[in-house]
Design an enzyme around this catalytic site. Structure first.
Site, PDB file in Angstrom:
ATOM      1  N   TRP A 106     -88.464 -65.555  40.529  1.00  0.00           N
ATOM      2  CA  TRP A 106     -89.698 -65.839  39.793  1.00  0.00           C
ATOM      3  C   TRP A 106     -90.726 -64.744  39.978  1.00  0.00           C
ATOM      4  O   TRP A 106     -91.441 -64.379  39.038  1.00  0.00           O
ATOM      5  CB  TRP A 106     -90.236 -67.228  40.146  1.00  0.00           C
ATOM      6  CG  TRP A 106     -89.294 -68.271  39.628  1.00  0.00           C
ATOM      7  CD1 TRP A 106     -88.498 -69.093  40.371  1.00  0.00           C
ATOM      8  CD2 TRP A 106     -88.972 -68.544  38.248  1.00  0.00           C
ATOM      9  NE1 TRP A 106     -87.721 -69.867  39.541  1.00  0.00           N
ATOM     10  CE2 TRP A 106     -87.987 -69.555  38.235  1.00  0.00           C
ATOM     11  CE3 TRP A 106     -89.412 -68.036  37.030  1.00  0.00           C
ATOM     12  CZ2 TRP A 106     -87.444 -70.061  37.059  1.00  0.00           C
ATOM     13  CZ3 TRP A 106     -88.865 -68.546  35.852  1.00  0.00           C
ATOM     14  CH2 TRP A 106     -87.900 -69.543  35.875  1.00  0.00           C
ATOM     15  N   ASP A 181     -98.201 -68.269  42.301  1.00  0.00           N
ATOM     16  CA  ASP A 181     -97.393 -69.176  41.502  1.00  0.00           C
ATOM     17  C   ASP A 181     -96.936 -70.303  42.431  1.00  0.00           C
ATOM     18  O   ASP A 181     -96.124 -70.087  43.325  1.00  0.00           O
ATOM     19  CB  ASP A 181     -96.177 -68.412  40.940  1.00  0.00           C
ATOM     20  CG  ASP A 181     -95.237 -69.312  40.139  1.00  0.00           C
ATOM     21  OD1 ASP A 181     -95.438 -70.543  40.137  1.00  0.00           O
ATOM     22  OD2 ASP A 181     -94.286 -68.770  39.531  1.00  0.00           O
ATOM     23  N   LYS A 205     -92.202 -80.122  37.897  1.00  0.00           N
ATOM     24  CA  LYS A 205     -91.526 -80.405  39.171  1.00  0.00           C
ATOM     25  C   LYS A 205     -92.267 -81.554  39.865  1.00  0.00           C
ATOM     26  O   LYS A 205     -91.829 -82.689  39.814  1.00  0.00           O
ATOM     27  CB  LYS A 205     -91.465 -79.168  40.067  1.00  0.00           C
ATOM     28  CG  LYS A 205     -90.509 -78.092  39.535  1.00  0.00           C
ATOM     29  CD  LYS A 205     -91.268 -76.957  38.985  1.00  0.00           C
ATOM     30  CE  LYS A 205     -90.546 -75.700  38.598  1.00  0.00           C
ATOM     31  NZ  LYS A 205     -89.248 -75.683  38.062  1.00  0.00           N
TER      32      LYS A 205
END
Ligand SMILES: Cc1ncc(COP(=O)(O)O)c(C=O)c1O
Length: 369
Positions: A106, A181, A205
């Site tokens: 990511w 993030d 999530k």
């Protein structure tokens, strides 16, 4: 009706209680005679849902007064572009360098996207070690005066999590915002928001359904956008319009609000952390004690949310997954870039689900070991 134990990395399992409540309220929300999906986002009903969701998130994460909570769209990947767009505009000296610490897939993506808008300095990367550990700050090579420093605090694919917060002031950059993030571990435990300039994440999530992106940004960082920034994605404009500059993802915000209330009923983030620790210890404990399975991430940064693991023989992977599915243990296949298995055990996964997985790991080891 059977609810399986769903180990998906995201979109991920949501608390059954939340889904049941949404089902009850689907056709007629609180006597409004309509579904939340059908409401004007500017009507008093939806405005109350939005205000409650923001207030609950602020309370749960103890977001300080001088931070704004923005409900946006586009996901964390859109924010990868919106971060440089929103933070690089205000420098009279034209400074256009941002620092990135690369610790998994990511953050690789984040820095790649940022290169479209600015110079990127990779302050540290563990790519050569297949992203199996976090580089300490002593290893970071920060640039002289970056516009911001970006990290990914939980790498969903590689299973690497920060249990410490980088201190940029100690590294000689007291005015540089730390941008994180937090997509895949926000709300899994208390976090000190005041140590960050910006935190952002996709909701799918620990927060709710996909389609909602949460950005928590310190006031003084608003108003730094590059002129090319689309108005709907300019944090200052979004903040000034209380996330209503354009139509926000209303239904996703409503479900997120129900999740925030569910977390409060569980006892807030301290209770979530205790539960998440217990689940992670149970799973890693079993994997560590077995020669049949292995993990690859260094013990001090193993994610409590995403647990990649491998069978000693890859040829058994499909049999393992088929047996898991038969037992109602779903979506355990590892990401294709890493292989093996991955169990994502977010807030909504009960301890019983992790116990069921451990029971299956033991059973499979006995029959195939
Ligand atoms: C840590 C992290 N960052 C970014 C993303 C991408 O988010 P989105 O698909 O919402 O753009 C994900 C995956 O879902 C993620 O886990």
């Amino acid at each position: 009706m059977t609810r399986a134990f769903n180990f998906s990395a995201g979109p991920a399992a949501l608390p059954a209680e939340v889904l049941a409540r949404a089902a009850e309220e689907m056709l007629d929300w609180h006597g409004a005679g309509m579904s939340v999906m059908e409401m004007s986002h500017r009507g008093k009903e939806f405005m109350s849902i939005l205000a409650q969701a923001q207030a609950d998130l602020r309370e749960l994460l103890a977001v300080p007064e001088n931070y704004r909570i923005l409900f946006m769209q586009g996901g964390a990947l859109a924010e990868n572009a919106l971060i440089p767009m929103n933070l690089l505009g205000a420098r009279a000296d034209g400074q256009r360098t941002a620092d990135y610490v690369v610790t998994g897939s990511w953050s690789v993506k984040s820095q790649k996207e940022a290169r479209k808008y600015c110079e990127v300095n990779i302050a540290a990367s563990t790519e050569d070690e297949k992203f199996t550990r976090l580089p300490s700050m002593a290893e970071w090579k920060l640039s002289k005066d970056p516009a911001y420093v970006h990290i990914c605090t939980n790498e969903t694919i590689h299973g690497v999590e920060y249990f410490w917060t980088p201190d940029l002031a100690a590294a000689g950059l007291p005015d540089t915002p730390l941008v994180a993030d937090v997509s895949s571990h926000i709300l899994s435990r208390p976090m000190d928001v005041s140590k960050f300039g910006v935190m952002y994440g996709g909701a799918q999530k620990n927060i709710g359904p996909s389609g909602l992106t949460v950005v928590i940004v310190r006031d003084d960082l608003l108003g730094r956008a590059l002129p090319i920034t689309p108005s709907a994605f300019d944090w200052k404009i979004v903040a000034e319009n209380d996330s209503m500059y354009n139509t926000p993802p209303t239904y996703a915000i409503y479900i997120a609000g129900l999740v925030f209330q569910w977390i409060k009923r569980q006892g807030g983030l301290a209770a979530m952390e205790a539960q998440n620790k217990a689940k992670a210890e149970l799973l890693y404990g079993y994997l560590d004690g077995s020669d049949f399975y292995r993990t690859s991430v260094a013990a001090d940064c193993r994610s409590r949310m995403n647990v990649p693991f491998f069978l000693h023989d890859d040829a058994l992977n499909e049999t393992f997954l088929a047996g898991a599915r038969e037992r109602g243990l779903l979506q355990l296949k590892g990401h294709k870039s890493v292989g093996g298995m991955r169990a994502s055990i977010y807030n909504a996964m009960p301890l019983a689900g992790v116990q069921a997985l451990v029971d299956y790991l033991r059973e499979f080891e006995r029959s195939h070991g």
